[in-house]
Design an enzyme around this catalytic site. Structure first.
Site, PDB file in Angstrom:
ATOM      1  N   ALA A   1     -17.649  -7.342 -17.993  1.00  0.00           N
ATOM      2  CA  ALA A   1     -18.908  -7.572 -19.065  1.00  0.00           C
ATOM      3  C   ALA A   1     -18.410  -7.265 -20.309  1.00  0.00           C
ATOM      4  CB  ALA A   1     -20.136  -6.804 -18.698  1.00  0.00           C
TER       5      ALA A   1
ATOM      6  N   SER B   1     -18.972  -3.298 -11.964  1.00  0.00           N
ATOM      7  CA  SER B   1     -18.638  -4.024 -13.250  1.00  0.00           C
ATOM      8  C   SER B   1     -18.037  -2.956 -14.042  1.00  0.00           C
ATOM      9  CB  SER B   1     -19.995  -4.584 -13.772  1.00  0.00           C
ATOM     10  OG  SER B   1     -19.987  -5.046 -15.162  1.00  0.00           O
ATOM     11  N   LYS B   2     -16.951  -3.487 -14.944  1.00  0.00           N
ATOM     12  CA  LYS B   2     -16.774  -2.862 -16.395  1.00  0.00           C
ATOM     13  C   LYS B   2     -18.103  -2.888 -17.100  1.00  0.00           C
ATOM     14  CE  LYS B   2     -12.838  -3.227 -18.187  1.00  0.00           C
ATOM     15  NZ  LYS B   2     -11.748  -3.818 -19.073  1.00  0.00           N
ATOM     16  N   TYR B   3     -18.561  -1.567 -17.776  1.00  0.00           N
ATOM     17  CA  TYR B   3     -19.726  -1.562 -18.248  1.00  0.00           C
ATOM     18  C   TYR B   3     -19.703  -0.789 -19.731  1.00  0.00           C
ATOM     19  CZ  TYR B   3     -24.828  -1.030 -18.681  1.00  0.00           C
ATOM     20  OH  TYR B   3     -26.124  -0.957 -18.929  1.00  0.00           O
TER      21      TYR B   3
ATOM     22  N   VAL C   1     -17.630  -7.621 -12.046  1.00  0.00           N
ATOM     23  CA  VAL C   1     -18.064  -8.543 -13.382  1.00  0.00           C
ATOM     24  C   VAL C   1     -17.366  -7.582 -14.757  1.00  0.00           C
ATOM     25  CG1 VAL C   1     -20.116  -9.157 -14.949  1.00  0.00           C
ATOM     26  CG2 VAL C   1     -20.330  -9.073 -12.351  1.00  0.00           C
TER      27      VAL C   1
END
Length: 310
Positions: free
Chosen positions: A134, A160-162, A132
């Site tokens: 994000a 996910s990149k977070y 994801v």
């Protein structure tokens, strides 16, 4: 990694803009430099400004060059679900391990809309893992805890990149640890101190300024978890943050987000480890006063790569 561009790619009538030779060289250089995986065709990968034919050739070249040595996740973000599925299926046929997938950008999504989008792509492309993407600024969505709690039930959503460390513990709990949240390199020290067992990976765009510093940083954090001596990791976190600091005009992430593609590519060009090339239209215009900060950030990143290469 960015999508390397040939000279003249900033012009509206340019065609076949992707430098495929440089693409293959950079993929090999990253893998030989010790990275664990490659994410491509995100924002600075110019996913939004490539033609489909250019995107397809770029994906094919990356996957062929990687030759299964590390997983390659390619961005298939589009303006609607059907086009996203078409591109994701094509990437799967080429051998991509997964997709780095953001939300369609035209309208801001509700939580229900965002969750259903990822469910639909996962159903249509059952063999593709999903990262994801994000990015709150790009996709006009806050990626709240309620979203993470629901997408955690989709088996293909694995990471996910977070960027929301303030909610990290809450979001880990909501997803029952099913999604590996990846902070940016500059935030990895804080995330690893906060939740050392869970936070064992990060994403970075600094690797294409030379991978030695960030791969060393990864290993130093891993060692700190074993010894509980975080002193070297703290120093390296400061060095990485210092190298990034001039990239943000006026110290503002919002100002940076308006010009992030060209600022990131100019940073990489200044570092000299790869030739990112010019930025494709319409995102090739930037105030000249902002460019020096990007160039200085690249020079600082290059100095770190040189230091840790030694």
């Amino acid at each position: 990694m960015p999508t390397p561009a040939k000279p003249g790619s900033e012009k509206w009538d340019s065609e076949n803009t992707v430098d495929l030779e440089e693409t293959a060289r950079v993929v090999n250089g990253l893998i030989e430099g010790g990275v664990d995986g490659i994410l491509a065709l995100g924002t600075l990968g110019e996913c939004a400004t490539l033609t489909w034919e250019e995107k397809y050739e770029f994906m094919a070249t990356m996957i062929e060059a990687a030759a299964g040595r590390v997983p390659v996740f390619v961005g298939t973000t589009a303006l609607n679900t059907r086009e996203t599925i078409r591109e994701t299926r094509a990437a799967a046929e080429l051998g991509a391990a997964g997709t780095m997938l953001g939300l369609p950008m035209w309208c801001a999504s509700s939580v229900d809309t965002a969750v259903q989008f990822y469910k639909d792509v996962a159903e249509a492309c059952p063999d593709m893992a999903i990262c994801v993407y994000a990015n709150v600024e790009a996709f006009k969505f806050d990626f709240p805890t309620a979203f993470w709690a629901q997408v955690a039930s989709i088996p293909q959503v694995v990471t996910s990149k977070y960027n929301n460390l303030g909610n990290l513990l809450q979001d880990i709990a909501a997803t029952r640890g099913q999604i590996k949240f990846l902070p940016i390199d500059a935030a990895y020290y804080g995330a690893a101190r906060m939740e050392p067992d869970f936070c064992d990976a990060f994403w970075t765009n600094s690797a294409v300024c030379g991978p030695a510093a960030v791969t060393k940083f990864r290993d130093v954090i891993a060692e700190a978890k074993k010894t509980n001596d975080w002193s070297e990791a703290k120093v390296m976190a400061g060095e990485i943050g210092y190298a990034l600091s001039t990239l943000f005009p006026n110290g503002s992430f919002k100002d940076f987000s308006m010009y992030n593609i060209i600022l990131e590519k100019e940073r990489m060009n200044a570092a000299g480890w790869m030739v990112a090339g010019p930025t494709r239209p319409p995102y090739h215009i930037v105030p000249q006063s902002y460019l020096e900060g990007a160039h200085e950030s690249g020079r600082r990143a290059a100095a770190l790569h040189k230091k840790y290469s030694a």
